[in-house]
Scaffold this motif. Structure first.
Motif, PDB file in Angstrom:
ATOM      1  N   ASP A  92      75.902  27.518  29.914  1.00 12.02           N
ATOM      2  CA  ASP A  92      77.197  26.865  30.096  1.00 12.02           C
ATOM      3  C   ASP A  92      77.336  25.602  29.246  1.00 12.02           C
ATOM      4  O   ASP A  92      78.221  24.780  29.476  1.00 12.02           O
ATOM      5  CB  ASP A  92      77.416  26.519  31.570  1.00 12.02           C
ATOM      6  CG  ASP A  92      76.269  25.690  32.143  1.00 12.02           C
ATOM      7  OD1 ASP A  92      75.303  25.398  31.400  1.00 12.02           O
ATOM      8  OD2 ASP A  92      76.328  25.325  33.336  1.00 12.02           O
ATOM      9  N   LYS A 468      78.770  33.215  39.246  1.00 16.79           N
ATOM     10  CA  LYS A 468      80.119  32.709  38.976  1.00 16.79           C
ATOM     11  C   LYS A 468      81.144  33.830  39.043  1.00 16.79           C
ATOM     12  O   LYS A 468      82.172  33.712  39.706  1.00 16.79           O
ATOM     13  CB  LYS A 468      80.159  32.046  37.598  1.00 16.79           C
ATOM     14  CG  LYS A 468      81.529  31.503  37.218  1.00 16.79           C
ATOM     15  CD  LYS A 468      81.502  30.859  35.853  1.00 16.79           C
ATOM     16  CE  LYS A 468      82.877  30.344  35.465  1.00 16.79           C
ATOM     17  NZ  LYS A 468      82.885  29.752  34.098  1.00 16.79           N
ATOM     18  N   SER A 518      90.456  25.258  34.346  1.00 14.42           N
ATOM     19  CA  SER A 518      89.435  26.056  35.026  1.00 14.42           C
ATOM     20  C   SER A 518      90.061  27.318  35.612  1.00 14.42           C
ATOM     21  O   SER A 518      91.253  27.332  35.948  1.00 14.42           O
ATOM     22  CB  SER A 518      88.789  25.257  36.151  1.00 14.42           C
ATOM     23  OG  SER A 518      88.252  24.043  35.670  1.00 14.42           O
ATOM     24  N   TYR A 533      88.769  21.363  36.064  1.00 11.71           N
ATOM     25  CA  TYR A 533      89.196  20.585  34.898  1.00 11.71           C
ATOM     26  C   TYR A 533      90.688  20.797  34.700  1.00 11.71           C
ATOM     27  O   TYR A 533      91.188  21.928  34.853  1.00 11.71           O
ATOM     28  CB  TYR A 533      88.459  21.029  33.639  1.00 11.71           C
ATOM     29  CG  TYR A 533      86.982  20.718  33.636  1.00 11.71           C
ATOM     30  CD1 TYR A 533      86.518  19.475  33.222  1.00 11.71           C
ATOM     31  CD2 TYR A 533      86.054  21.659  34.057  1.00 11.71           C
ATOM     32  CE1 TYR A 533      85.168  19.179  33.226  1.00 11.71           C
ATOM     33  CE2 TYR A 533      84.697  21.388  34.068  1.00 11.71           C
ATOM     34  CZ  TYR A 533      84.259  20.139  33.658  1.00 11.71           C
ATOM     35  OH  TYR A 533      82.927  19.859  33.660  1.00 11.71           O
ATOM     36  N   ARG A 583      85.292  23.989  26.931  1.00 15.95           N
ATOM     37  CA  ARG A 583      84.304  25.052  27.110  1.00 15.95           C
ATOM     38  C   ARG A 583      84.672  25.966  28.273  1.00 15.95           C
ATOM     39  O   ARG A 583      84.580  27.204  28.174  1.00 15.95           O
ATOM     40  CB  ARG A 583      82.932  24.414  27.358  1.00 15.95           C
ATOM     41  CG  ARG A 583      81.709  25.336  27.360  1.00 15.95           C
ATOM     42  CD  ARG A 583      81.503  26.123  28.635  1.00 15.95           C
ATOM     43  NE  ARG A 583      81.791  25.368  29.838  1.00 15.95           N
ATOM     44  CZ  ARG A 583      80.971  24.548  30.448  1.00 15.95           C
ATOM     45  NH1 ARG A 583      79.755  24.396  29.984  1.00 15.95           N
ATOM     46  NH2 ARG A 583      81.336  23.907  31.544  1.00 15.95           N
ATOM     47  N   THR A 584      85.139  25.372  29.375  1.00 14.82           N
ATOM     48  CA  THR A 584      85.540  26.161  30.534  1.00 14.82           C
ATOM     49  C   THR A 584      86.681  27.109  30.195  1.00 14.82           C
ATOM     50  O   THR A 584      86.658  28.294  30.550  1.00 14.82           O
ATOM     51  CB  THR A 584      85.956  25.217  31.689  1.00 14.82           C
ATOM     52  OG1 THR A 584      84.844  24.406  32.050  1.00 14.82           O
ATOM     53  CG2 THR A 584      86.413  26.004  32.898  1.00 14.82           C
ATOM     54  N   ARG A 587      85.429  29.946  27.785  1.00 11.77           N
ATOM     55  CA  ARG A 587      84.672  30.985  28.476  1.00 11.77           C
ATOM     56  C   ARG A 587      85.602  31.899  29.276  1.00 11.77           C
ATOM     57  O   ARG A 587      85.398  33.120  29.339  1.00 11.77           O
ATOM     58  CB  ARG A 587      83.629  30.362  29.403  1.00 11.77           C
ATOM     59  CG  ARG A 587      82.489  29.672  28.672  1.00 11.77           C
ATOM     60  CD  ARG A 587      81.547  30.691  28.038  1.00 11.77           C
ATOM     61  NE  ARG A 587      80.415  30.037  27.406  1.00 11.77           N
ATOM     62  CZ  ARG A 587      80.166  30.023  26.109  1.00 11.77           C
ATOM     63  NH1 ARG A 587      80.989  30.657  25.272  1.00 11.77           N
ATOM     64  NH2 ARG A 587      79.107  29.409  25.619  1.00 11.77           N
ATOM     65  N   SER A 588      86.618  31.333  29.901  1.00 13.78           N
ATOM     66  CA  SER A 588      87.561  32.148  30.662  1.00 13.78           C
ATOM     67  C   SER A 588      88.307  33.104  29.747  1.00 13.78           C
ATOM     68  O   SER A 588      88.499  34.289  30.079  1.00 13.78           O
ATOM     69  CB  SER A 588      88.560  31.253  31.402  1.00 13.78           C
ATOM     70  OG  SER A 588      87.911  30.442  32.353  1.00 13.78           O
TER      71      SER A 588
END
Length: 811
Positions: A92, A468, A518, A533, A583-584, A587-588
């Protein structure tokens, strides 16, 4: 013809018939260089290694870690080199900065679309320039490849790599940071379309470079302690309030484990929000130009709800039985293996399950099998049948192919009113991480997934990703950690009432809007952090305040937690929060599927690339590229490729298992990895390896510890029987145990009270491991309406030499 001359001939022909870039690629593929006498660092294949040392500086601010790694290279050969280093990072991590320094010249890398970056790198090498390329693996976000191109003879270079990451909250309230130092071979399932990750690995004792590591910790709360499985110098406090501290890795790190820190703050886990100002040079309205808030939520459930545990559920245990699971659990206890600890852990789990639930146990390697065709109701009969089969489980199923058993589990219909909970135990050495996580996410609505990474080098991307995407909780079991303790902590989460209908609402000043970065919160556990976030767009005064509210339904009751926070930006955070938010979101987006259910479509990829370039954070579709355009001297001669090895923990005892599918010829790793791969094939006759293994002296599993001996005797209902086995577990003779029994008390009641007294009197340190099975025992005793419980406790204390009070047993 010698190898070197043959390569030279091929490359001469290639330069005539192919373009320059293709010729350079062929040179890098073929030219490993002749065997030579050379001082300096060398691999086990006698090839010089240009990487001399790695220096890591960690800065922890409350829950956020910034890591700066400096890799120092030196070419002591008489030919220009290309050094390729494949290494692990936290899955992560937001990799956000990459600088190459040659002499006094610093070259700052840029983030570009991955294929474009690769082409620029190849073009630079073909024209005799120096270039540096850093890219994330296509298969797993916790593996990176660093290519240092055209390092001339006698030249030195240093690479500065920076990333930020959140610290994971552990069940004991510690914050976990892990610097991955071990990268074991990743098993690639047969028939997988994905290309395998090519890694050069050596045993930890042969790693030919050094590591230095220092950490600086600061928080609004005092730092109470810092623990590690590695040897540390004493903790140094930097102020009288003890809110700042420094710790260093002791000299002589052996690369036999990841560098793990557990950081403990006093009264740390309180809801907080940190607002970070946007980048001055970025355009307002963009992610980097606007403020970003990081919200840490710690929902507290009502005590009345938490005093009860679920009495239903379908519990599916998925156990890794690949050859690597026969490795020792830690270096200090070679006789304790991962598979042995897993068997003991399954014993505890099966004894702790509530009556009325359903369960099944799957195990996997190159193939998979299950104890029952489908999940069965938990009873004395089914529990005993399962335990007999668990006791015979060995690490003998070959590779680590987890995808197929998961598909089979998801194909099974869910049982009405029995929420499905999947527990996955693996050493995490797979090459198809993204395929696995895609499958778990696709089925996330039907289950919760609790994952356990066993041993050094377990893939953080896989273990954290399973939890997750599956709405569960992840645990890593390394060093001297007890697997049983951590697994039972997760069982406690699994038995918590499920939180439903979660919503997050924001209350902000007029003129300020919010864009949540997020993914939606799908799971909440008591005492565990939920991170959000969000990008804040618009103008407000620094004195303004906002609030965020989380509402949810718990055991039929509506609950909410609210946090008020100041919109004044925090000081000295740099851009860490922005990069973590980016980054969040990246990744999503990477996990999104195209219209055909396959990989993300071109529009999503373009969004990811644009966001990655804007934020300076790497992604699956981008890479860092740096080219030294200021050097006017063209580097002459064909490049010699040097693969820098990383440590691995595989040992011959655990890797030469006589499994039915071993095929060394197909092994895609280095010569050391070939002997240690989990990859097998039915048609290959590797009798020599089997004979060598069978002839080896394999230490036997140690005698089961007294706690597990007592636990193994408990019945599914929660009671114990008064028999010689119980007497032996209590350290007494049958006569000594039977004689003080009150006359009016049933034998099984007496036996159960004695077992509870023994647990409370001699194993309080392991209470987390036996707490649920003790609760079952108390429930069973109450159901018996047993008379003279006080008399039993007094007689039991006298027999066992304890001073346990009646109320301590739950009466």
């Amino acid at each position: 013809m010698c190898v070197a001359r043959l390569h030279s001939t091929i490359l001469a022909v290639a330069s005539t018939y192919f373009d320059e870039r293709t010729a350079v690629k062929l040179s890098r593929t073929l030219n490993t260089g002749p065997v030579m006498n050379c001082c300096g660092l060398i691999t086990p294949d006698k090839e010089p290694v240009p990487l001399k040392s790695i220096d890591v500086e960690l800065e922890v601010r409350d829950h956020v870690a910034t890591v700066v790694s400096t890799l120092n290279y030196e070419n002591k050969e008489d030919k220009p080199l290309e050094a390729v280093f494949v290494f692990p990072l936290p899955g992560d991590a937001a990799v956000c900065h990459f600088i190459a320094k040659i002499g006094q010249t610093e070259i700052v890398a840029e983030v570009k679309e991955k294929q474009q970056a690769r082409e620029e790198y190849d073009d630079a090498l073909s024209s005799g320039q120096q270039a540096f390329l850093l890219e994330e693996s296509d298969q797993s976000p916790d593996i990176f490849s660093l290519s240092v191109g055209s390092l001339p003879p006698g030249e030195s270079a240093s690479i500065r790599l920076e990333y930020v990451t959140e610290l994971a909250v552990q069940a004991d309230d510690g914050l976990r940071f892990c610097l991955p130092a071990v990268l074991n071979p990743r098993y690639q399932p047969q028939g997988s379309e994905a290309a395998s990750v090519q890694v050069t690995s050596v045993p930890a004792s042969l790693v030919p470079y050094s590591l230095s590591f220092s950490a600086r910790v600061s928080s609004p709360h005092p730092v109470t302690k810092v623990e590690s499985s590695c040897s540390l110098d004493p903790l140094q406090y930097l102020n009288t309030e003890q809110t700042q501290a420094m710790v260093r890795l002791a000299a002589g790190h052996k690369f036999d484990r990841d560098v793990e820190l557990l950081i403990y703050y006093k009264d740390a886990h309180q809801p907080t929000a940190v607002v970070e100002a946007g980048q001055a040079s970025a355009k307002p309205g963009t992610l980097m130009g606007d403020p970003v808030v990081m919200v840490n939520l710690y929902p507290e459930f009502p005590k009345a709800v938490m005093s009860t545990v679920a009495s239903c559920g379908e519990f599916v245990f998925l156990l890794d039985r690949s050859g690597s699971m026969d490795c020792p659990s830690n270096n200090s206890k070679q006789e304790e293996t991962r598979i042995g600890n897993a068997r003991d852990t399954l014993l505890l789990l099966l004894k702790s399950l509530p009556m009325g639930c359903y369960f099944n146990i799957y195990s996997f390697g190159s193939t998979y099998e299950s104890i029952f065709p489908k999940s069965v109701e938990y009873s004395e009969t089914t529990m005993e049948e399962a335990l007999k089969k668990v006791e015979k489980m060995d690490a003998n199923l070959g590779g680590t192919e987890i995808l197929e058993p998961l598909k089979h589990i998801y194909s099974q219909s869910c049982i009405p009113n029995q929420p499905r909970q999947i527990f996955v135990f693996t050493d995490g050495e797979v090459g198809n991480t993204k395929e696995i996580l895609d499958l778990v996410k696709k089925n996330s609505g039907s289950h919760r997934c609790f994952s356990f990474g066993i041993g050094e080098g377990a893939s953080s991307a896989l273990i954290n990703g399973l939890a997750k995407e599956g709405g569960g909780h992840a645990q890593f079991i390394t060093g001297n950690d007890r697997m049983q303790t951590k697994v039972m902590q997760s069982l406690r989460f699994a038995l918590q009432p499920a939180v439903e209908n979660i919503s997050v609402t924001w209350d902000l000043p007029k003129g300020v809007s919010v864009t949540v970065l997020s993914p939606p919160i799908t799971t909440i556990f008591q005492g565990q952090r939920s991170l959000v976030y969000a990008q804040l767009t618009g103008q407000s005064s620094e004195a303004s305040e906002g609030s965020v509210t989380v509402k949810y339904s718990l055991a039929g009751h509506l609950s909410q937690n609210q946090l008020h926070f100041s919109l004044k930006p925090a000081e000295e955070t740099g851009l860490a929060v922005h990069r973590l938010g980016a980054r969040t979101l990246i990744r999503s987006l990477e996990m999104e599927k195209g219209e055909d259910g396959g990989k993300p479509d071109d529009e999503v990829k373009k969004t990811v690339v644009d966001l990655s370039v804007q934020s300076g954070v790497s992604s699956a579709y981008t890479a860092f590229i740096a080219v030294n355009k200021g050097n006017n001297e063209t580097i002459q001669g064909p490049l010699v490729r040097r693969n820098v090895p990383v440590p691995m923990m595989m040992m011959m005892r655990c890797c030469a298992m006589p499994a039915p599918r071993l095929n060394l010829a197909q092994c895609a790793f280095s010569s050391y990895q070939c002997a240690m791969s989990d990859e097998f094939d039915d048609e290959t006759d590797d009798e020599g390896i089997v004979e060598n293994y069978q002839a080896a002296v394999v230490p036997k599993q140690p005698r089961r510890d007294p706690l597990l001996q007592l636990v193994s005797l408990q019945k599914a209902s929660g009671c114990w029987l008064l028999d010689p086995a119980l007497a032996a577990a209590l350290g007494k003779t049958s006569e000594e145990v039977e004689k003080p029994k009150p006359a009016s008390v049933n034998k099984d009641v007496w036996a159960t009270v004695l077992a509870l007294i023994w647990l409370h009197g001699f194993n309080t340190d392991a209470k987390e491991e036996w707490e649920f099975l003790a609760m079952k025992a108390v429930s069973w005793l109450r159901a018996q309406n047993a008379p003279s419980v006080k008399e039993c406790v007094e007689a039991g204390n006298a027999l066992l030499g304890c001073t346990v009070q009646k109320d301590m047993l739950g009466f």
